[in-house]
Design an enzyme around this catalytic site. Structure first.
Site, PDB file in Angstrom:
ATOM      1  CD  GLU A 204      51.744  47.328  46.467  1.00 33.46           C
ATOM      2  OE1 GLU A 204      51.793  47.945  45.384  1.00 33.46           O
ATOM      3  OE2 GLU A 204      51.615  46.082  46.557  1.00 33.46           O
TER       4      GLU A 204
ATOM      5  NE  ARG B 295      41.065  42.761  39.591  1.00 34.72           N
ATOM      6  CZ  ARG B 295      41.609  41.541  39.476  1.00 34.72           C
ATOM      7  NH1 ARG B 295      42.525  41.146  40.333  1.00 34.72           N
ATOM      8  NH2 ARG B 295      41.231  40.735  38.504  1.00 34.72           N
TER       9      ARG B 295
ATOM     10  CE1 TYR C 255      31.721  40.990  36.993  1.00 30.99           C
ATOM     11  CE2 TYR C 255      32.240  39.685  35.050  1.00 30.99           C
ATOM     12  CZ  TYR C 255      32.650  40.408  36.153  1.00 30.99           C
ATOM     13  OH  TYR C 255      33.997  40.555  36.408  1.00 30.99           O
TER      14      TYR C 255
ATOM     15  CG  ASP D 224      48.880  36.364  38.251  1.00 33.58           C
ATOM     16  OD1 ASP D 224      48.288  35.267  38.172  1.00 33.58           O
ATOM     17  OD2 ASP D 224      48.348  37.453  37.972  1.00 33.58           O
TER      18      ASP D 224
END
Length: 405
Positions: free
Chosen positions: A36, A110, A222, A297
Site C-alpha cells: 500500500e 466506506r 441515504y 478500477d
C-alpha cells in the site's frame, strides 16, 4: 545492496479491491503480500452502496456480518424529480427483493467495509500488509514479476495482481489506452448529521434512499452509521455551469439553486471546498499478460451511476481466486481465464453506467418521456436489475441456483 523478498502472490494496492483479492486468495490457502502506497491502510470517502451481487461475495469471504453491523438497509430506492420533488419511480428492497436475490440492498460507510476486510486479512494468518510502499517499477520476469518500491525494497512474485486504481502504473505497461476519459461531471461528497436536514431532504424517506435527478445534475441521499448520519453526493455537468462561476463552491450553489427546496437545502449543507471529477475508461481487453493481471478500477474503471465500482472489484476477488484454484501450477492460464470470464460482465456494467448517466441527466422532452415510462413500472418489478444483482461471479445466478435445488 537491496534484498529482494519473494512472494507467492503479490497485490499492489490496499484499497477495497486489493484487500478483497488478498482475502479471497487467503481463503483458498494462498499466502499473499499487499503493498500500500499510503502510510497506513484505510479508505477515504463516505457512503457506499452495496447490492446483492456484492453481498453474495462478502458472505462467501466471511465478512458480511461485520460489514453490515452498522449498515443501513433501505426499504425503498426512490427516484424523484430534483426540480419539482415529484416521485418518478421506486424499487422495493425489503422482503420481495430478498426473496428474489437472496440478499438485501444496503449502504454503509466506506471505511467500515474496508476495515472489516482488513481485519479478516489480518486474522487469516496468510496475508501480510505492508504500508508506505510506493511502487516505482514493475518488471515482467519469466514465471513471475519484480516490483521495486521508492524505499529501496523489491519483491519478486510468482503472481502479481495490480489493484492500484484508476491511474494504475501497471495498466500502462499492459494496455496502451492513454489517460482516463473526463466525463465533464464532478461529484461533491460527504456526510451530515441527520438532524441538520430538519424537515427537508432525507427525512422525506426515512427508511429509503433517494436519488433526485434533473437536467445535468443529481443528488443522492441515504443514512449511514445506524441512521445517525446522511451521506450526500451532489453531481453536475461542469460544461453547463453559468458563465462567471469559476469558483468550485460557487458553481455548486449556482447549479442547484433552481432545484426544489429539499434538494437545495441538502446541497447547502455540503462541503463546497473539495470535489472529484468523474473519470472512466472504455472497456478494454488485455488486463493480463503472463503472470501479471489487473483488478478493480485498474482493469475496468466506471462511472458511478450504477453504484458498482466497489461491487465489481469485490466480484473480481473471488473470480480471480477461483481461477487460480482451477488452474493449479499455471498462473498465466489462471489469469487469462480470469480476464476472459470477467471482461463481458465488467464491460456491460461500464457501458450501462454510461447509459444510465444519460438517462438520469436528460432534459426537455427526454425527461418527460423518462418520467412517463418509469412511472409505469411496479415497485416490485426487478427485471431491470436481474442481470446486475442476480449475478454470481462463479458463473451462475441466484435464481439459477434456486431452480437447481
Amino acid at each position: 545492496m537491496t534484498r529482494t523478498e519473494r512472494s507467492e502472490f503479490l497485490v499492489i494496492g490496499g484499497g477495497i479491491g486489493g484487500l478483497a483479492t488478498a482475502l479471497a486468495l487467503a481463503r483458498e490457502g494462498r499466502r499473499v503480500r499487499v503493498l500500500e502506497r499510503e502510510p497506513q491502510f484505510g479508505e477515504i470517502g463516505a457512503g457506499l452502496q452495496l447490492a446483492p451481487n456484492s453481498s453474495r461475495v462478502l458472505d462467501r469471504l466471511g465478512v458480511l456480518s461485520d460489514v453490515t453491523r452498522d449498515a443501513f438497509f433501505p426499504r425503498r430506492l426512490v427516484l424523484r424529480d430534483a426540480m419539482t420533488n415529484d416521485p418518478i419511480t421506486a424499487m422495493e428492497t425489503a422482503e420481495p427483493f430478498l426473496e428474489r436475490f437472496g440478499y438485501r440492498y444496503f449502504v454503509t460507510h466506506r471505511a467500515d467495509l474496508h476495515r472489516a476486510i482488513q481485519v479478516a486479512c489480518e486474522d487469516s494468518g496468510l496475508v501480510e500488509l505492508l504500508a508506505s510502499k510506493h511502487v516505482l517499477r514493475v518488471e515482467p520476469r519469466p514465471g513471475g514479476a519484480l516490483v521495486a518500491c521508492a524505499d529501496g525494497s523489491a519483491y519478486e512474485t510468482e503472481a502479481l495482481i495490480a489493484a492500484d486504481g484508476l491511474h494504475s502504473r501497471t495498466r500502462t505497461m499492459l494496455i496502451e489506452d492513454g489517460e482516463p476519459e473526463d466525463s465533464g461531471y464532478v461529484a461533491y461528497r460527504g456526510t451530515v448529521p441527520i438532524e441538520a436536514l430538519g424537515e427537508h431532504g432525507g427525512l422525506r424517506e426515512p427508511d429509503g434512499m433517494v436519488i433526485w435527478v434533473g437536467p445535468g445534475l443529481h443528488l443522492v441521499q441515504y443514512p449511514v452509521r445506524r441512521g445517525e448520519l446522511v451521506n450526500q453526493v451532489a453531481t453536475f455537468d461542469t460544461r453547463r455551469c453559468p458563465a462567471g462561476t469559476d469558483d468550485i463552491g460557487r458553481q455548486l450553489d449556482r447549479v442547484f439553486e433552481r432545484t426544489c427546496p429539499e434538494v437545495a437545502h441538502g446541497v447547502a449543507l455540503m462541503d463546497h471546498t473539495r470535489r472529484w471529477p468523474l473519470l472512466d475508461r472504455a472497456p478494454m481487453r488485455g488486463w493480463s499478460r503472463g503472470n501479471i493481471t489487473l483488478a478493480g478500477d485498474a482493469a475496468h474503471p466506471m462511472l458511478q451511476y450504477l453504484a458498482q465500482g466497489a461491487g465489481q472489484a469485490i466480484e473480481d476477488s473471488v473470480a480471480l481466486a477461483d481461477s487460480v484454484t482451477a488452474h493449479p501450477g499455471d498462473i498465466e492460464a489462471a489469469f487469462a481465464a480470469y480476464e476472459s470470464h470477467r471482461y463481458p460482465r465488467t464491460a456491460r456494467v461500464q457501458t450501462t453506467a454510461h447509459t444510465w448517466g444519460e438517462i438520469l441527466h436528460i432534459d426537455g422532452v427526454g425527461a418527460v418521456m423518462r418520467n412517463a415510462l418509469l412511472s409505469q413500472r411496479a415497485d416490485d418489478d426487478f427485471e431491470i436489475v436481474d442481470w446486475l444483482y442476480g449475478y454470481d461471479p462463479t458463473g451462475c445466478s441466484h435464481r439459477d441456483r434456486e431452480l437447481a435445488r
